[in-house]
Design a protein around this motif. Sequence first.
Motif, PDB file in Angstrom:
ATOM      1  N   GLY A 361      -7.178  11.139 -22.532  1.00 51.66           N
ATOM      2  CA  GLY A 361      -7.160  12.121 -21.451  1.00 51.66           C
ATOM      3  C   GLY A 361      -8.460  12.210 -20.690  1.00 51.66           C
ATOM      4  O   GLY A 361      -8.695  13.173 -19.959  1.00 51.66           O
ATOM      5  N   ASP A 364      -7.952  11.652 -16.407  1.00 50.39           N
ATOM      6  CA  ASP A 364      -6.909  12.364 -15.669  1.00 50.39           C
ATOM      7  C   ASP A 364      -7.323  12.656 -14.230  1.00 50.39           C
ATOM      8  O   ASP A 364      -6.497  12.554 -13.302  1.00 50.39           O
ATOM      9  N   THR A 411       0.533   6.688 -22.319  1.00 49.28           N
ATOM     10  CA  THR A 411      -0.312   6.650 -21.125  1.00 49.28           C
ATOM     11  C   THR A 411       0.528   6.456 -19.869  1.00 49.28           C
ATOM     12  O   THR A 411       0.193   6.987 -18.802  1.00 49.28           O
ATOM     13  N   ARG A 414       1.886   9.848 -19.187  1.00 51.49           N
ATOM     14  CA  ARG A 414       0.790  10.703 -18.710  1.00 51.49           C
ATOM     15  C   ARG A 414       0.544  10.468 -17.215  1.00 51.49           C
ATOM     16  O   ARG A 414       0.412  11.411 -16.435  1.00 51.49           O
TER      17      ARG A 414
END
Length: 573
Positions: A361, A364, A411, A414
């Motif tokens: 993360g 981001d 991922t 995400r």
Amino acid sequence: MQVKPLRRILSVITAAALAAACLTGCSGQDEPAPPQEDAVTEADLTAVREELIRTSETEGLGDITAMELYENGVRTASSEYIQAKDNKKLYYSGDIKRVVNYPDGYILDIPKDWVPDYSMSTVRVRYTTDQVTLIATNEDQIYTLYDSAEAYIESVFQYITADTYMRVNRVEKLSEETLQLADGYKAYVLKMHLLNCEETVKSYYTYVVYYNGLNRCVQLMFKAVDDRDFSSVYNSFRPISAKGIALDTITYPCEDNASWNDKTREYYHSLKDSDKISWGIFADNIDTDPLKSKIPGMEEKIDYKFPIVTSYTEMDWNFPLKDARELTEDGRILHFTYHFSRWTDAVGMGKEAPILNIYRGKKDNDLRRMAKQIAQYGEPILFRLNNEMNSDWTCWSAVNAMLDPEIFTETWIRMHDIFEEEGANANCIWVWNPQGDTSAPQANWNEVRTYMPGPEYVDMIGVTYYNFGDENQWDSFEALYTRIDDYYGKYFRDWPWMIGEFGCSDTQTPSRKPQWITDMFTSLAAGKYPNIKAAVWFSRNDYDADGNVTHLLLLDESEETLTAFREGLAKTQ
């Protein structure tokens, strides 16, 4: 090759996973499991059935308080064991759930709250809680692919245990040992920790490879949020005779993305519903202006304007907005391939794996910046993320990311979620593009579909096969893409497919490449691959570290190759 708001919901949930989840009271699904037998209750499904108990399977367990029988991925209340089916039997005793996996041929004791998923049993079985995941695979095929099980272990674990890899990716090795077990079996056990993750991330890994040096190999991968001891689980492993045949129940429905704007949806269906192939070209990245000379020069000679143009970006974190708009003004669609990588010698197999920071993360904000730029672009994009992931040459592959394909899928999800939040998915047609029909290494834990993030996150299936021909190997287009069609057709027949990149190289003189192109168009004209709706020729040569050409891939390599392509287009457009 390298150079939550609105979301489609998976329409088919396997009864196996859902029913198992109901037993623990944490199915996580909005709808109840469909009835599996008339008037069958939970008590029926978990009743102790004396007819199914085998003392050879229950030794050391104590009192059996509950049982489950799975037949072809679905729980059943039957008291009959049918050997030809895909059977898994679960015995409950105290805090233990003993798994008898007949097709894969072993017994294993796990905690009773670990929820089974048998939806992809030909490849793997999976057990999960919020804090733990166990993935178990049968790897008996290694004995035909490697000189020994030890050679397989050395090859598969070489990258993630390399000193450079662990240092630059902030990974630590906690322990490593080989255990001597009964009946001639050994167990290689490796524990590793992916540092700097949030507390809820399953960042502690335990790998166990059981082998007997003859014909059996079973691999386990445990993931946990903390450094817990799984020795009681992996020490309970006991091989049995394999019986029955593993069966998949998972399905991959193809549906429109509810986030698309009208322009993107119209373009998607112009591909999906067409009986002709939309051709694309990669000559160089669009910020180098290939539209000024390279592409128009080819187009003039083949009398065809490529509607799709490919460009690659390696973690620049910026979308080439200006160049993409020029491409749109020229009436073309951008095939935007994005890699979690950087062009540097410090990145690669056994070195830096940038995907791990996306998993943590840490990137981001960068992903969000790109998403905003794509939303600002406002035009349809064929968005291909981290292609050829099921390989041992891309730095985002599981071989280079803790041997865990779920790092790839998580991922992907995400990034997809961030794009959704920023409105970029209105324009993006997400293309999931593995390499070939088999993975490298050829192992069940690394099988193609272990990298599938889920149909709600994918819009097109990408396929890739090159003919890197030489004096020893020559594969026709039909030989390569029949293999593709046979494999992907079993799971994705309702989907539109795109050859994300491909080409032909030949070291012979005279070259066989023009005839290869002619034969390719003959196969396509015959309608042998109706799922293929778009195809991109990779028109740039490959080079080795010394600058020598290794693969001659240029479409305009000769007048003969261009003539073959022009004549083939005339047959198929």
